[in-house]
Design a protein around this motif. Structure first.
Motif, short mmCIF file in Angstrom:
data_model
loop_
_atom_site.label_atom_id
_atom_site.label_comp_id
_atom_site.label_asym_id
_atom_site.label_seq_id
_atom_site.Cartn_x
_atom_site.Cartn_y
_atom_site.Cartn_z
N ILE A 1 21.58 62.94 44.63
CA ILE A 1 22.99 62.82 44.23
C ILE A 1 23.88 62.76 45.46
CG2 ILE A 1 24.89 64.02 43.07
CD1 ILE A 1 23.02 62.92 41.07
N SER A 2 23.51 63.56 46.46
CA SER A 2 24.30 63.60 47.69
C SER A 2 24.31 62.23 48.37
CB SER A 2 23.72 64.66 48.63
OG SER A 2 24.45 64.72 49.82
N LEU A 3 23.15 61.57 48.42
CA LEU A 3 23.07 60.24 49.04
C LEU A 3 23.87 59.21 48.24
CD1 LEU A 3 19.27 60.16 50.01
CD2 LEU A 3 21.22 60.25 51.57
N GLN A 4 23.80 59.30 46.91
CA GLN A 4 24.52 58.35 46.08
C GLN A 4 26.04 58.53 46.18
OE1 GLN A 4 22.60 59.39 42.39
NE2 GLN A 4 21.28 57.58 42.44
N SER A 5 26.45 59.74 46.56
CA SER A 5 27.88 60.05 46.60
C SER A 5 28.53 59.68 47.92
CB SER A 5 28.09 61.55 46.32
OG SER A 5 27.60 61.89 45.05
N ARG A 6 27.79 58.96 48.77
CA ARG A 6 28.35 58.58 50.07
C ARG A 6 28.96 57.18 50.05
NH1 ARG A 6 26.72 62.13 54.04
NH2 ARG A 6 25.01 63.53 53.47
N ASP A 7 28.83 56.48 48.92
CA ASP A 7 29.21 55.07 48.88
C ASP A 7 30.53 54.82 48.17
OD1 ASP A 7 26.83 54.41 50.16
OD2 ASP A 7 25.73 54.31 48.28
N PHE A 8 31.37 55.83 48.07
CA PHE A 8 32.63 55.65 47.37
C PHE A 8 33.56 54.73 48.16
CE2 PHE A 8 32.70 58.74 43.88
CZ PHE A 8 31.52 59.42 44.13
N SER A 9 34.31 53.95 47.41
CA SER A 9 35.36 53.12 48.00
C SER A 9 36.50 53.06 47.00
CB SER A 9 34.82 51.71 48.30
OG SER A 9 35.79 50.97 48.99
N PHE A 10 37.71 53.33 47.45
CA PHE A 10 38.82 53.54 46.53
C PHE A 10 39.84 52.41 46.55
CE2 PHE A 10 37.43 57.84 47.90
CZ PHE A 10 36.94 58.26 46.67
N PRO A 11 40.53 52.20 45.43
CA PRO A 11 41.60 51.19 45.40
C PRO A 11 42.72 51.59 46.35
CG PRO A 11 41.61 52.52 43.39
CD PRO A 11 40.37 52.87 44.13
N PRO A 12 43.47 50.63 46.85
CA PRO A 12 44.43 50.90 47.93
C PRO A 12 45.61 51.77 47.54
CG PRO A 12 44.64 48.65 47.13
CD PRO A 12 43.41 49.20 46.51
N ASP A 13 45.99 51.76 46.27
CA ASP A 13 47.21 52.47 45.86
C ASP A 13 46.93 53.79 45.14
OD1 ASP A 13 48.95 50.52 46.89
OD2 ASP A 13 48.66 49.26 45.12
N LEU A 14 45.75 54.36 45.36
CA LEU A 14 45.43 55.64 44.73
C LEU A 14 46.40 56.73 45.20
CD1 LEU A 14 43.15 56.61 42.78
CD2 LEU A 14 42.04 57.59 44.78
N GLU A 15 46.98 57.47 44.25
CA GLU A 15 47.98 58.50 44.56
C GLU A 15 47.44 59.91 44.41
OE1 GLU A 15 51.19 57.65 41.96
OE2 GLU A 15 51.71 55.75 42.94
N LYS A 16 46.43 60.09 43.55
CA LYS A 16 45.89 61.43 43.32
C LYS A 16 44.36 61.36 43.26
CE LYS A 16 45.79 65.29 40.02
NZ LYS A 16 46.33 65.83 38.74
N LEU A 17 43.71 62.27 43.99
CA LEU A 17 42.25 62.37 43.98
C LEU A 17 41.87 63.82 43.71
CD1 LEU A 17 39.46 61.08 44.42
CD2 LEU A 17 39.71 61.55 46.86
N ASP A 18 41.05 64.03 42.68
CA ASP A 18 40.62 65.36 42.28
C ASP A 18 39.10 65.39 42.31
OD1 ASP A 18 40.10 67.79 41.06
OD2 ASP A 18 41.54 67.53 39.43
N LEU A 19 38.53 66.22 43.17
CA LEU A 19 37.07 66.31 43.33
C LEU A 19 36.61 67.70 42.89
CD1 LEU A 19 36.89 64.76 46.92
CD2 LEU A 19 36.56 63.56 44.75
N GLN A 20 35.67 67.74 41.95
CA GLN A 20 35.18 69.02 41.43
C GLN A 20 33.67 69.11 41.61
OE1 GLN A 20 36.44 69.95 37.46
NE2 GLN A 20 38.61 69.82 37.94
N GLY A 21 33.24 70.21 42.26
CA GLY A 21 31.81 70.45 42.43
C GLY A 21 31.14 69.46 43.36
N ILE A 22 31.83 69.01 44.39
CA ILE A 22 31.27 68.02 45.31
C ILE A 22 30.00 68.59 45.96
CG2 ILE A 22 32.84 68.80 47.16
CD1 ILE A 22 32.85 65.90 48.16
#
Length: 629
Positions: free
Chosen positions: A511-532
Motif C-alpha cells: 500500500i505504501s508503494l502504491q501511495s507514492r504515485d499521487f498527482s493532483f489537479p492544479p486548483d485543489l484547495e483542500k487536502l485531507d489525509l487520514q491514516g497515511i
C-alpha cells in the motif's frame, strides 16, 4: 446636583427614568417650539418603553458591562433637562433644550442598537423556565408540558410582540426569498438542537428553497446563506471554528429566535405546528403538504398522495410499511436519516430496509432528495432507488450495516451528490459512476479488490463537474499501475480526502508503494489525509505541486515529518496553506518555529497528538506569535 439612580435593578431603573423624563417634559414652557419638543420626548419614551416591553433586562448577562454606562449617561442628561446646567440655572434657551434632547435620542438609539444576540442570555445563563431536561416521562409528554408552561407564562407571546423583536420579524433586512425561506426552515428543529450544515443544505436544495445560479452551484448558494445567517447572529456556530461564517459545520438556534420563527412559519403557512403542541411541527399530514416524523410517530392521516416532503425530526425507530411509501406519488424530499451533528445519534429499522422497496416507478419524475444517513439495520439498497432518474441527492452516509449497492448506478444522470462515506461494510463500487455527468460531490469512493470495484479512479476523470471527492482505500485494495496519477485529470476538483484503513504488516509495504504515485489537479484547495501509511513525507505532499492549497489536514498514520530529506528546492518553497490541522500523529515531532517558517500564510493551526491531551489551538487573530505558543 444630579439625583443619581444607584440601583442597577432594571425592573426599577426604567420606570424611575421614565418618571423623571415625564417631569422634565412638564417643565417645558408653552410656546411655538412646544410641539417640536413633545415629538422628541415621545421618541425618547417610545425607545425606552421598547426595552421595558421586552422584559429582557432582568435577565441580561451583560447588563453591567454593556448597558449600564449608557444608562448612566442617559440619566445625567435627563437630570440636565430637569435641573439645568447646575443647581441654580434651568434651561431656557431653544438651542440648549434641543441639544440635550438630541443627545438623549442618540443615547436611546445606541442602547437599542446593541446586537440582539448580546441581549439574549446564553444557554447556561437562561432562567429555569427556559431549561428543559430529560424526564422519566416520554418525550412527547415532556414536550407538551414544556409548551403549556411557556404559554401559561406568556413568554412566547411577550417575546414575539415586543418592539425589539420587530427588526427580526421584518423580512426587510433579509435579502431575497431564498434567505428568508432557509431561515424559516430552522423552526422545525427541536430546542437546543445541534444541526449539521450539510444535511440542512441538502434539504434546502431538495425543497427548492435554493437553486443553482449561473456562477454558483446550489450547494455553494446554500453555503453562502448559511454564512449570512451566521454572520448576522441568527444562528450560532457549534464547536471550535476558525471563522464562524465560513468554517462552522454545525449550528445551534437560540430558543427565543426559534420561538419567533415558529410564529413566522405558521403565519406564512410554510409549516404546520400542532395547535395543542406549538413547539414542534405536527406529525399529521397538513395543507403545507409536509409530514414530520416526530417522537416515534409516523404520519397516518389521509393525504399521503399529495405529500411533497417527509422529514425525520427526531424519530429513532422507523417502522412503517412499504405500502405507505407507494402512496407518496408526488414526494420530492424523503429525509428519513439524521440531520443531527452527533455521530452517536442512531436511527434503526426493523426490516433491514425492506420498506424501501415501496419506492417504485411512480416516484421517477419528482423525487429529488433521499437521505438514509445514520440508519442502522439497512444491509442493501434496492435497485429501484437507483432507477429514480430524477434523483439529485442520495445520502447514505454512516449506514454502518450497508454491505451491497446495486450493480449499476448509471441511470442516475441527474445525481449531483452521492455520499456513501462511513459505510465500512461495503464490498465495492457499482459500475456506471463515470456516466454520472452531473455529479459534483462524491464521498466514500471505495478502492477494494478488482472484482467488487468495476468503477476505478480513472473513470472519475470523465466527471467534469466533480468538485469534492473522498476516497477510502480498503485492506484488500488492488490498484492499477499509476492509477492515482489520473487524479490530476479531474480539473474541476477543489476538495479531496483520502483515507487509508488499518492494514496488516504484509500489505502495508505494498500500500505504501502504491501511495507514492499521487498527482493532483492544479486548483485543489483542500487536502485531507487520514491514516497515511508512509513514514517519510511523499514527494507529492509539497507546496510546488499544491500551489493553491488553502487547507491541509493530516489525521492519524505513521508520518514522522513534513520535511523532504535531501530536496532543498522543495523544502525551501513555502506553503500557501492558511488552515493546518495535524492530529493523532504519534510519530511526528513538530517544532513550532519550523512550522511558522514553512507556513508563512497560516491563519489557524491545530496540533493534537493524543485524544486525551488538550493540544495546541493557535489563531493569528489572537495576536500571539506561533513560536511563542
Amino acid at each position: 446636583m444630579s439625583v443619581t439612580l444607584t440601583s442597577r435593578n432594571a425592573e426599577h431603573f426604567l420606570p424611575k427614568l421614565l418618571d423623571r423624563l415625564g417631569k422634565a417634559k412638564a417643565n417645558i414652557k408653552p410656546g411655538d417650539d412646544q410641539e417640536v419638543f413633545m415629538r422628541s420626548f415621545k421618541k425618547i419614551e417610545d425607545g425606552l418603553r421598547q426595552l421595558e416591553d421586552l422584559k429582557l433586562l432582568p435577565r441580561l448577562k451583560l447588563w453591567e458591562h454593556t448597558l449600564f454606562n449608557q444608562f448612566t449617561v442617559l440619566e445625567r442628561r435627563v437630570d440636565k433637562l430637569l435641573l439645568g446646567d447646575d443647581e441654580n440655572n434651568t434651561f431656557n434657551s431653544l438651542e440648549a433644550i434641543t441639544d440635550v434632547l438630541a443627545r438623549i435620542i442618540e443615547n436611546v438609539n445606541q442602547i437599542n442598537s446593541i446586537p440582539l444576540m448580546k441581549l439574549m442570555p446564553s444557554y447556561t445563563e437562561r432562567s429555569s423556565e427556559f431549561t428543559h431536561r430529560s424526564q422519566p416521562e416520554s418525550g412527547l409528554t415532556a414536550a407538551k408540558k414544556l409548551s403549556k408552561e411557556l404559554s401559561q407564562m406568556g413568554v412566547e407571546k411577550g417575546i414575539y410582540e415586543s418592539r425589539a423583536m420587530a427588526n427580526l420579524r421584518s423580512y426587510e433586512h433579509l435579502e431575497g426569498t431564498e434567505l428568508r425561506l432557509c431561515f424559516l426552515s430552522l423552526s422545525i428543529f427541536p430546542e437546543e438542537s445541534v444541526i449539521k450544515k450539510r444535511p440542512l443544505i441538502y434539504w434546502w436544495i431538495g425543497e427548492g428553497f435554493i437553486t443553482a445560479t449561473q456562477d454558483k452551484t446550489a450547494e455553494e448558494v446554500g453555503e453562502e446563506i448559511f454564512g449570512k445567517l451566521m454572520k448576522q447572529g441568527l444562528i450560532q456556530p457549534h464547536g471550535n471554528v476558525v471563522n464562524a461564517s465560513s468554517s462552522s459545520t454545525s449550528c445551534t438556534l437560540h430558543p427565543w429566535i426559534r420561538c419567533m420563527l415558529i410564529r413566522l412559519a405558521k403565519d406564512a403557512l410554510l409549516f404546520h405546528f400542532d395547535s395543542s403542541w406549538p413547539w414542534m411541527p405536527s406529525c399529521q399530514v397538513s395543507l403545507d403538504r409536509r409530514a414530520w416524523l416526530v417522537f416515534d410517530q409516523n404520519p397516518t392521516s389521509p393525504g399521503e398522495e399529495d405529500l411533497l416532503t417527509v422529514l425525520n425530526v427526531n424519530t429513532n425507530y422507523l417502522s412503517f410499511k412499504r405500502e405507505w411509501l407507494r402512496k407518496l406519488k408526488n414526494v420530492v424530499v424523503l429525509q428519513l436519516g439524521r440531520w443531527q451533528s452527533s455521530p452517536t445519534h442512531h436511527i434503526e429499522v426493523d426490516d433491514e430496509g425492506l420498506f424501501l422497496k415501496g419506492i417504485g416507478a411512480q416516484h421517477y419524475l419528482s423525487f429529488k432528495y433521499l437521505s438514509l444517513r445514520g440508519i442502522s439495520g439497512i444491509t442493501r439498497i434496492p435497485s429501484c432507488i437507483f432507477n429514480i432518474i430524477s434523483l439529485e441527492i442520495l445520502d447514505l452516509r454512516a449506514c454502518h450495516n450497508l454491505e451491497t449497492l446495486p450493480s449499476d448506478i448509471s441511470s442516475l444522470r441527474k445525481l449531483t451528490h452521492l455520499d456513501i462515506s462511513e459505510c465500512y461494510f461495503l464490498e465495492g463500487m457499482p459500475k456506471g459512476i463515470g456516466k454520472l455527468s452531473s455529479l459534483q460531490v462524491l464521498k466514500g469512493f471505495l478502492i477494494a479488490n478488482l472484482i467488487n470495484t468495476p468503477s476505478r479512479l480513472g473513470d472519475l476523470a470523465k466527471l467534469k463537474k466533480l468538485r469534492r471527492l473522498s476516497i477510502y482505500i480498503a485492506n484488500e485494495a488492488v490498484m492499477h499501475d499509476n492509477e492515482f496519477e489520473t487524479l490530476k485529470e479531474i480539473s474541476s476538483l477543489r476538495r479531496l480526502k483520502i483515507s487509508w484503513t488499518v492494514v496488516s504488516s504484509e500489505l502495508k509495504e505494498k500500500i505504501s508503494l502504491q501511495s507514492r504515485d499521487f498527482s493532483f489537479p492544479p486548483d485543489l484547495e483542500k487536502l485531507d489525509l487520514q491514516g497515511i501509511p508512509l513514514k517519510e513525507v511523499p514527494s507529492w505532499l509539497n507546496p510546488t505541486q499544491l500551489k493553491n492549497l488553502k487547507k491541509l489536514y493530516i489525521r492519524g498514520g505513521e508520518l514522522c515529518s513534513l520535511d523532504h530529506a535531501g530536496e532543498e528546492t522543495v523544502t525551501e518553497c513555502k506553503w500557501r496553506v492558511e488552515i493546518l490541522r495535524l492530529k493523532y500523529l504519534s510519530n511526528m515531532k513538530i517544532e513550532l518555529p519550523k512550522v511558522e517558517g514553512q507556513f508563512p500564510h497560516l491563519l489557524y493551526l491545530e496540533i493534537k497528538k493524543d485524544i486525551n491531551e488538550e493540544g495546541i489551538f493557535w489563531s493569528k487573530s489572537q495576536g500571539q506569535k506561533l513560536s511563542n505558543c
